[in-house]
Design a protein around this motif. Structure first.
Motif, mmCIF file in Angstrom:
data_model
loop_
_atom_site.group_PDB
_atom_site.id
_atom_site.type_symbol
_atom_site.label_atom_id
_atom_site.label_comp_id
_atom_site.label_asym_id
_atom_site.label_seq_id
_atom_site.Cartn_x
_atom_site.Cartn_y
_atom_site.Cartn_z
ATOM 1 N N PHE A 102 0.852 -1.370 0.001
ATOM 2 C CA PHE A 102 0.031 -0.172 -0.068
ATOM 3 C C PHE A 102 0.958 1.202 0.077
ATOM 4 N N VAL A 103 1.947 1.117 0.673
ATOM 5 C CA VAL A 103 2.698 2.483 0.834
ATOM 6 C C VAL A 103 3.472 2.611 -0.590
ATOM 7 N N VAL A 104 3.829 1.792 -1.063
ATOM 8 C CA VAL A 104 4.493 1.808 -2.509
ATOM 9 C C VAL A 104 3.358 2.429 -3.464
ATOM 10 N N THR A 105 2.172 1.865 -3.508
ATOM 11 C CA THR A 105 1.393 2.343 -4.450
ATOM 12 C C THR A 105 0.546 3.867 -3.965
ATOM 13 N N PHE A 106 0.439 3.830 -2.776
ATOM 14 C CA PHE A 106 0.003 5.221 -2.388
ATOM 15 C C PHE A 106 0.881 6.524 -2.782
ATOM 16 N N ARG A 107 2.257 6.355 -2.757
ATOM 17 C CA ARG A 107 3.234 7.125 -2.927
ATOM 18 C C ARG A 107 3.112 7.529 -4.467
ATOM 19 N N LEU A 108 2.706 6.416 -5.408
ATOM 20 C CA LEU A 108 2.662 6.753 -6.734
ATOM 21 C C LEU A 108 1.304 7.427 -7.002
ATOM 22 N N VAL A 109 0.184 6.935 -6.534
ATOM 23 C CA VAL A 109 -1.173 7.474 -6.961
ATOM 24 C C VAL A 109 -1.314 8.808 -6.516
ATOM 25 N N ILE A 110 -0.916 9.045 -5.247
ATOM 26 C CA ILE A 110 -1.408 10.405 -4.596
ATOM 27 C C ILE A 110 -0.599 11.605 -5.627
ATOM 28 N N VAL A 111 0.608 11.436 -6.069
ATOM 29 C CA VAL A 111 1.133 12.497 -6.744
ATOM 30 C C VAL A 111 0.703 12.423 -8.187
ATOM 31 N N ALA A 112 0.149 11.218 -9.035
ATOM 32 C CA ALA A 112 -0.644 11.211 -10.190
ATOM 33 C C ALA A 112 -2.063 11.800 -10.100
ATOM 34 N N GLU A 113 -2.657 11.627 -8.803
ATOM 35 C CA GLU A 113 -3.940 12.019 -8.735
ATOM 36 C C GLU A 113 -4.048 13.667 -8.718
ATOM 37 N N ILE A 114 -3.191 14.234 -7.842
ATOM 38 C CA ILE A 114 -3.095 15.563 -7.680
ATOM 39 C C ILE A 114 -2.834 16.388 -8.932
ATOM 40 N N ILE A 115 -1.822 15.884 -9.728
ATOM 41 C CA ILE A 115 -1.369 16.424 -10.967
ATOM 42 C C ILE A 115 -2.695 16.466 -11.943
ATOM 43 N N ALA A 116 -3.243 14.970 -12.352
ATOM 44 C CA ALA A 116 -4.143 14.907 -13.168
ATOM 45 C C ALA A 116 -5.312 15.824 -12.816
ATOM 46 N N LEU A 117 -6.044 15.947 -11.432
ATOM 47 C CA LEU A 117 -6.853 16.589 -11.013
ATOM 48 C C LEU A 117 -6.738 18.179 -11.187
ATOM 49 N N LEU A 118 -5.583 18.730 -10.960
ATOM 50 C CA LEU A 118 -5.315 20.085 -11.027
ATOM 51 C C LEU A 118 -5.494 20.348 -12.666
ATOM 52 N N LEU A 119 -4.675 19.594 -13.392
ATOM 53 C CA LEU A 119 -4.532 19.805 -14.668
ATOM 54 C C LEU A 119 -5.989 19.667 -15.569
ATOM 55 N N GLY A 120 -6.638 18.684 -14.934
ATOM 56 C CA GLY A 120 -7.901 18.572 -15.685
ATOM 57 C C GLY A 120 -8.777 19.483 -15.279
ATOM 58 N N MET A 121 -8.782 20.231 -14.190
ATOM 59 C CA MET A 121 -9.740 21.184 -13.759
ATOM 60 C C MET A 121 -9.413 22.587 -14.581
ATOM 61 N N VAL A 122 -8.018 22.938 -14.706
ATOM 62 C CA VAL A 122 -7.598 24.151 -15.439
ATOM 63 C C VAL A 122 -8.253 24.154 -16.774
ATOM 64 N N VAL A 123 -7.809 22.673 -17.439
ATOM 65 C CA VAL A 123 -8.076 22.909 -19.136
ATOM 66 C C VAL A 123 -9.656 22.691 -19.169
ATOM 67 N N GLY A 124 -10.518 22.214 -18.283
ATOM 68 C CA GLY A 124 -11.726 22.005 -18.297
ATOM 69 C C GLY A 124 -12.549 23.367 -18.092
ATOM 70 N N VAL A 125 -11.966 24.325 -17.147
ATOM 71 C CA VAL A 125 -12.647 25.544 -16.907
ATOM 72 C C VAL A 125 -12.202 26.508 -18.028
ATOM 73 N N ILE A 126 -11.098 26.368 -18.599
ATOM 74 C CA ILE A 126 -10.636 27.231 -19.908
ATOM 75 C C ILE A 126 -11.540 26.713 -21.062
ATOM 76 N N GLY A 127 -11.662 25.497 -21.219
ATOM 77 C CA GLY A 127 -12.361 24.984 -22.180
ATOM 78 C C GLY A 127 -13.743 25.432 -22.432
ATOM 79 N N ALA A 128 -14.282 25.282 -21.052
ATOM 80 C CA ALA A 128 -15.689 25.994 -21.044
ATOM 81 C C ALA A 128 -15.838 27.326 -21.253
ATOM 82 N N VAL A 129 -15.062 28.137 -20.470
ATOM 83 C CA VAL A 129 -15.022 29.549 -20.635
ATOM 84 C C VAL A 129 -14.760 29.974 -22.349
#
Length: 323
Positions: free
Chosen positions: A89-116
């Motif tokens: 779990f420690v191995v997976t969590f360290r990988l997933v937490i970074v990927a999820e934060i990057i994907a979420l922030l990037l997806g939100m920014v691109v989604g908002v700009i695309g809608a506006v």
């Protein structure tokens, strides 16, 4: 209050499915002739002689008190399921937490700009990239990245530099050396599996954020705010963005809970000893308690992040109340 009954139901279903997986001692019995006494002792040790409901209640009672059982297949028997899952779990969590934060922030920014900026060049480009990423199987993305990483290593070696990309996962005891050397090694180990997870998650989050933002921007209260002379930036971020986050909170919460349970494909391709590899090995060896431990950890995370999403709903929209 529904979470606890839901978790009990999930545990019962998981136990039933794991039992139907097969006889964990089947291959062991065929390796060489076994005496009836040996076979009886092995089944007594695993508890497979007991009725189904008795085995379930015994396992569930032990599980909630922290005893997750041990591996049962001879030759691999005696390993603590809880300790093995904790390490994975420690191995997976360290990988997933970074990927999820990057994907979420990037997806939100691109989604908002695309809608506006709907129907702009940016919107068309982001939509095309998102659909292309979303339509690609994860194993295909991972294999392309791994091949590219190997090619980059070969090029670095040809110019006299050290190989950077690590395609076989970090060692269990971590990297050695000074801070700079460890940073170089850890980034080389994390970059490709992180990108492979980000690619798929970003495509999902950006599409949900864009659709939700478009619905909110066309809502009456946003148009009323703009008609009163409120600036575009304030109407977007003060009035629209907060409510547009509700669907993305739902998706990201469920997705993160499930992904923490095991990025099976990514970890298999890149040789990570995390939850994904743990599950694959447990199924291959027909280790019932290991599979059960994995399934219950995944179920707990999904339910917990469902509760987190409900709490965030009330925070983002005052009209929502938690009973």
């Amino acid at each position: 209050m529904i979470s606890i009954p839901l978790l009990i139901l999930a545990s019962f279903l998981c136990f039933g499915l794991t039992t139907a997986m097969g006889d964990p001692l089947g291959e062991w019995k065929l390796q060489k002739p076994r005496t009836p006494a040996e076979i009886a002792a092995a089944y007594e040790r695993t508890g497979y002689n007991d009725p189904f409901l008795e085995r379930y209640t015994n396992w569930a009672g032990d599980f909630v008190t922290g005893d997750w059982g041990e591996s049962v297949v001879p030759g691999n028997a005696g390993r603590s399921v809880k300790e093995d899952i904790g390490k994975a779990f420690v191995v997976t969590f360290r990988l997933v937490i970074v990927a999820e934060i990057i994907a979420l922030l990037l997806g939100m920014v691109v989604g908002v700009i695309g809608a506006v900026r709907q129907y702009s060049l940016f919107d068309y480009t982001a939509t095309g990239i998102s659909f292309a990423m979303f339509s690609m199987p994860l194993f295909c993305v991972a294999l392309i990245l791994k091949t590219g990483g190997i090619s980059l290593n070969n090029w670095l070696e040809s110019i006299g530099a050290d190989r950077w990309i690590i395609t076989a996962g970090p060692p269990g005891d971590g990297f050695k050396g000074g801070f700079g050397e460890q940073f170089f090694q850890y980034t080389g180990a994390y970059i490709l599996p992180t990108i492979s997870l980000v690619v798929i998650q970003f495509a999902l989050y950006s599409r949900f954020q864009r659709a939700s933002m478009l619905d909110t921007l066309n809502a009456d209260y946003v148009r009323t705010a703009q008609a009163k002379g409120i600036s575009e930036a304030r109407s977007i971020f003060r009035h629209a963005f907060r409510n547009a986050l509700i669907p993305i909170v739902t998706v990201s919460s469920l997705n993160f809970g499930a992904t923490v349970g095991g990025a099976v494909i990514t970890e298999t391709v890149f040789g990570w000893s995390g939850m994904g590899k743990f599950l694959v090995d447990a199924i291959t060896k027909l280790e019932p308690f290991q599979v059960l431990g994995f399934m219950m950890v995944t179920a707990v995370f999904i339910i917990v992040f469902n509760l987190v999403a409900d709490v965030l709903y009330a925070f983002m929209d005052p009209r929502i109340r938690l009973d």
